[in-house]
Design a protein around this motif. Structure first.
Motif, short mmCIF file in Angstrom:
data_model
loop_
_atom_site.label_atom_id
_atom_site.label_comp_id
_atom_site.label_asym_id
_atom_site.label_seq_id
_atom_site.Cartn_x
_atom_site.Cartn_y
_atom_site.Cartn_z
N GLY A 135 0.94 -1.22 0.09
CA GLY A 135 -0.11 0.10 -0.06
C GLY A 135 0.88 1.15 -0.19
O GLY A 135 2.17 1.11 0.06
N THR A 136 0.20 2.40 -0.28
CA THR A 136 1.14 3.50 -0.31
C THR A 136 2.01 3.89 0.95
O THR A 136 3.11 4.15 0.78
N CYS A 142 -1.37 1.18 8.62
CA CYS A 142 -0.37 2.33 8.13
C CYS A 142 0.62 2.56 9.01
O CYS A 142 1.43 3.18 8.59
S1 FES Z 1 -0.33 0.87 3.22
FE1 FES Z 1 0.59 -0.92 4.43
S2 FES Z 1 -0.79 -1.21 6.22
FE2 FES Z 1 -1.45 0.54 4.82
#
Ligand code: FES
Length: 310
Positions: A239-240, A282
């Motif tokens: 993810g980002t 995140c």
């Molecule tokens: S981007 Fe990795 S846990 Fe949310």
């Protein structure tokens, strides 16, 4: 594919797209490859500017990856709320022709005069008549044969006695298999460590739920796999937030340590390595999940120590 003259769309008259601003002699047509959110917007801009647009996608439907998302990062906007108007506009626009389930085979020519060869994959539906209601999947007589479990076993000869016992018990104890299909597949996946096709066929034959529906669920969710999985599944978050904190390095290091690529399983059947999008931690980025355990602030040098625990 021959060029077509643009058609006038009364609903879009006067909305000149920014991509074609200032173009006076609009001739021929434009091919937009990829019908994700950017492809659709490009097609709409061009079509509104007066060009005839072929919007091509290798998938059977337009929408791309974003159509599979629930929310978008970082604003948590509903993905379909952003996409739906564009999907409808592309489907209805007189200057846009959808070319789905097709791939570009060859491109020849010079800017302004290209010849593009397209290969269309066979579809099992009549596009002129299909409204996308999905009733044909549910009502397909060739898939909707409910067989008693004993007879169903003949159609899944690879099913071992243990597998059969497990699935029979699961189906017996679940009063509404169709309504709780996701939970049933989760149980099968937990038991077999993946979703073997012969087990799905058995469930399909015993319950009458179309195999296509189970496969579509299995391929939609990252948590399911149609290929055998290792004893432990390592999910590296891409993810980002994790990506900017270097999860790509973690993924490369894990591939080196385990000597496998993304989505593969080690030869001893111990680990399967995969990437996932945002596992909801995140604040702990970069994060790695092994089975149900989440590891945060993971550093490349700490990976071997984590793996030793498994
Ligand atoms: S981007 Fe990795 S846990 Fe949310």
């Amino acid at each position: 594919m021959e060029a077509e003259s643009p058609r006038t769309d009364s609903t879009t008259t006067g909305q000149s797209g920014s991509l074609v601003a200032g173009v006076s002699n609009k001739v021929g047509s434009v091919l937009v490859v990829g019908s994700g959110i950017s492809g659709m917007q490009a097609a709409l801009d061009l079509a509104n500017g007066g060009y005839y647009v072929y919007l091509l996608d290798s998938e059977p439907a337009i929408g791309g990856l974003m159509s599979k998302l629930d929310k978008t990062f970082p604003t948590n906007d509903c993905a379909m709320c952003v996409m739906s108007p564009k999907l409808v506009d592309c489907g209805r626009h007189l200057n846009i022709e959808l070319v789905t389930y097709a791939d570009v085979k060859n491109i020849e020519g010079v800017p302004g005069n290209y010849n593009v060869e397209i290969v269309r994959k066979a579809k099992s539906v009549d596009e002129e008549k299909c409204t996308g209601c999905g009733d044909c999947v549910t009502g397909c007589p060739s898939r909707y044969v409910v067989r008693p479990p004993d007879e169903a076993a003949q159609y899944a000869p690879e099913l071992t006695a243990d597998d059969k016992d497990f699935v029979d018990r699961l189906l017996r104890e679940e009063p509404d298999v169709e309504g709780n299909l996701l939970a049933v597949l989760q149980d099968v996946s937990e038991y077999c460590r993946f979703l073997p096709e012969h087990v799905l066929k058995y469930v399909s034959d015993a319950t009458g739920i179309p195999l296509a529906r189970m496969i579509s669920i299995a391929t939609f969710y990252d948590a399911f796999s149609l290929e055998p999985r290792g004893e432990h599944t390592i999910s590296v978050c891409m993810g980002t937030a994790c990506h900017v904190k270097g999860s790509g390095l973690l993924q490369s290091r894990l591939q080196d340590i385990l000597q496998i690529g993304n989505g593969e399983t080690t030869t001893d059947g111990k680990f399967t390595l995969q990437t996932v999008r945002c596992i909801g931690c995140c604040a702990l980025a970069p994060a790695v999940r092994i089975d149900d355990e989440t590891f945060g602030f993971v550093m490349v040098r700490g990976l071997e120590k984590i793996l030793k625990r498994f």
